[in-house]
Design an enzyme around this catalytic site. Structure first.
Site, PDB file in Angstrom:
ATOM      1  CG  ASP A  26     -12.814  -8.637   1.778  1.00 42.58           C
ATOM      2  OD1 ASP A  26     -12.663  -7.735   0.927  1.00 42.58           O
ATOM      3  OD2 ASP A  26     -12.354  -8.540   2.930  1.00 42.58           O
ATOM      4  CG  ASN A  42      -0.763  -6.946  -1.370  1.00 42.87           C
ATOM      5  OD1 ASN A  42      -1.415  -7.491  -2.255  1.00 42.87           O
ATOM      6  ND2 ASN A  42      -1.204  -6.833  -0.120  1.00 42.87           N
ATOM      7  CG  HIS A  60     -10.036  -5.483   0.672  1.00 42.38           C
ATOM      8  ND1 HIS A  60     -10.262  -6.630   1.402  1.00 42.38           N
ATOM      9  CD2 HIS A  60      -8.726  -5.180   0.851  1.00 42.38           C
ATOM     10  CE1 HIS A  60      -9.140  -7.004   2.009  1.00 42.38           C
ATOM     11  NE2 HIS A  60      -8.190  -6.148   1.684  1.00 42.38           N
ATOM     12  CD  GLU A 106      -2.849  -1.320   2.330  1.00 49.56           C
ATOM     13  OE1 GLU A 106      -2.937  -0.365   3.116  1.00 49.56           O
ATOM     14  OE2 GLU A 106      -3.497  -2.366   2.465  1.00 49.56           O
ATOM     15  CD  GLU A 139      -4.773  -7.695   1.767  1.00 49.45           C
ATOM     16  OE1 GLU A 139      -5.637  -6.932   2.249  1.00 49.45           O
ATOM     17  OE2 GLU A 139      -3.561  -7.467   1.846  1.00 49.45           O
TER      18      GLU A 139
END
Ligand code: 9MR
Length: 444
Positions: A268, A203, A239, A161, A266
């Protein structure tokens, strides 16, 4: 008469069922060898399916049963982060991370390391540092943690990030960034030196479509590749809300075309038609050869950091949701995995083998070559490959002599040392065709 068809794939079988009462004919096509778990289904195309794991939940039997049955890759949700592993400067604690790693490896799973440097979850002492003192602490952290886990990690999120949200496509301000724009490449080089066998990933989130932020990262990766900064993969956190962006696959593909692997790290999804969205994300990965796997950010809805949004594949009580079936079907439907031709001879002590993974299109190619050490550590290596109908235009993570015909590559300073049985990668791209490269490796 009612016709229903589901999930057509290569090698599909067609079964015909006649329902006596209605006289209806139901046509159902199912894959010839559908796997019944996420991990096994992903493995059919050479991919993995993973989840984030919290050490504190490893005593929960429902959680552990699903983990052991369904997943073959694990990410520590918090336990390998800076605040967890170096709570005081120079004092390292690996209890939580080791617990997750040992549980995973003991059950035949691999581990993604997350994350060596991130502006969040810095320990308090690091938050208070700036400048060269911080830079020194950052690099020491990368070296120490990657060394502790050396040889045990499939891929590290080396930097997490680091790019800003909003339209600029530039870096995020942080004390890490203020140590100098080269902090990311310095971290990748330190990680490579400490654990040559781990794939090294960048990432980030909000990078799931072609937008200013993902383009900023794309530009950085292209630059790293051109200058030989060791980067192997880009993680797309994903996400998501409601849908997968319509250009999700195209975005993954443009990174893959730079010669890096892409991973969904990650995943979701809340809101919308969750099952459809999960299916779309999975199909996008399956359609990109260099998309090596998918990780969901938790197992049950109640394990999610997105409290109350129910964004995962299992209910709080551990039941499979519609989204689960949609992912499983998409994994079983298959898709081209990385094309790998491997030399099979056992190199023996001191030796090495080379294999190539090729991404080709009309008029060009990117080749990623994996150098694997034999039963003893390699101190340096030399790879030769033959281009019968192509010309190399750039290369990374190796020295090169020649551009067509027989071309020789040797290690650079940070990737000559490869642990016994471990591997490292270099790559090159060119015009024409990369077919028939047949790389061979000798210890140098
Ligand atoms: O899921 C993690 C949560 O338990 C932590 O409290 C949080 C701390 O910032 O980090 C969460 O995981 C994040 C991941 O490490 C990086 N990408 C975003 C994830 C969700 O916030």
């Amino acid at each position: 008469m009612k016709l229903t068809s589901r999930s057509v794939s290569l090698g599909a079988i067609i079964s015909t069922v006649t329902t006596a009462a209605l006289g209806a004919v139901l046509l159902v096509s199912v894959p010839a060898s559908a796997a019944s778990t996420l991990g096994a289904a992903a493995a059919q195309s050479g991919r993995y399916f993973g989840t984030a794991v919290a050490a504190g939940k490893l005593n929960d039997q429902t959680y552990v049963n699903i983990l052991n049955t369904e997943f073959n890759m694990v990410t520590a949700e918090n336990e390998m982060k800076w605040d967890a592993t170096e709570p005081n400067r120079g004092q390292f604690t690996y209890s939580g991370g080791d617990r997750i790693l040992n549980q995973a490896v003991g059950n035949g799973k691999r581990v993604r390391g997350h994350a060596l440097l991130w502006h969040q979850q810095e320990p308090g002492w690091a938050q208070r540092l700036e400048g060269s003192d911080l830079r020194q602490a950052m690099m020491n952290h990368v070296t120490q943690v990657a060394t502790h886990y050396r040889g045990k990690i499939y891929a590290w999120d080396v930097v997490n990030e680091a790019f800003a949200d909003g339209g600029g496509g530039g870096r995020r301000d942080s004390n890490l960034q203020r140590t100098g724009n080269d902090w990311i490449e310095a971290a990748f080089r330190a990680a490579r030196a400490a654990d040559p066998a781990a794939k090294l990933c960048y990432n980030d989130y909000n990078t799931d479509s072609i937008n200013a932020k993902s383009t900023g990262i794309y530009t950085m990766v292209r630059d790293f590749k051109a200058r030989g900064v060791p980067i192997d993969c880009v993680g797309f956190q994903s996400h998501l809300s409601n849908n997968a962006p319509s250009d999700y696959q195209a975005n993954l593909q443009r990174f893959a075309d730079l010669g890096v692997e892409v991973q969904i790290t990650e995943l979701d999804i809340s809101g919308g038609n969750q099952a459809n969205a999960y299916g779309a994300v999975t199909r996008a990965c399956m359609a990109v050869r260099a998309c090596t796997g998918i990780t969901v950010w938790g197992i049950r809805d109640t394990d999610s950091w997105r409290t109350g949004e129910n964004p995962l594949l299992f209910t709080g009580s551990g039941a499979k949701k519609a989204a689960y079936t949609s992912v499983l079907d998409a994994l079983n439907a298959g898709g081209p995995g990385p094309t790998t031709t491997t030399t099979t001879n056992d190199p023996g002590p001191g030796g090495c083998t080379a294999s190539v993974s090729l991404n080709q299109w009309n008029g060009g190619f990117v080749a990623t070559v994996k150098v694997t050490a034999g039963s003893s550590v390699l101190r340096g290596w030399r790879v030769t490959a033959t281009l019968s109908n192509g010309t190399i235009t750039s290369h990374w993570s190796a020295n090169r002599s020649g551009a067509s015909g027989t071309v020789t590559f040797t290690n650079v300073d940070y990737n000559g040392a490869v642990p016994a049985g471990g591997s490292t990668e270099f790559g090159f791209q060119g015009t024409g065709s990369g077919s028939g490269l047949a790389p061979s490796c000798t210890a140098a």
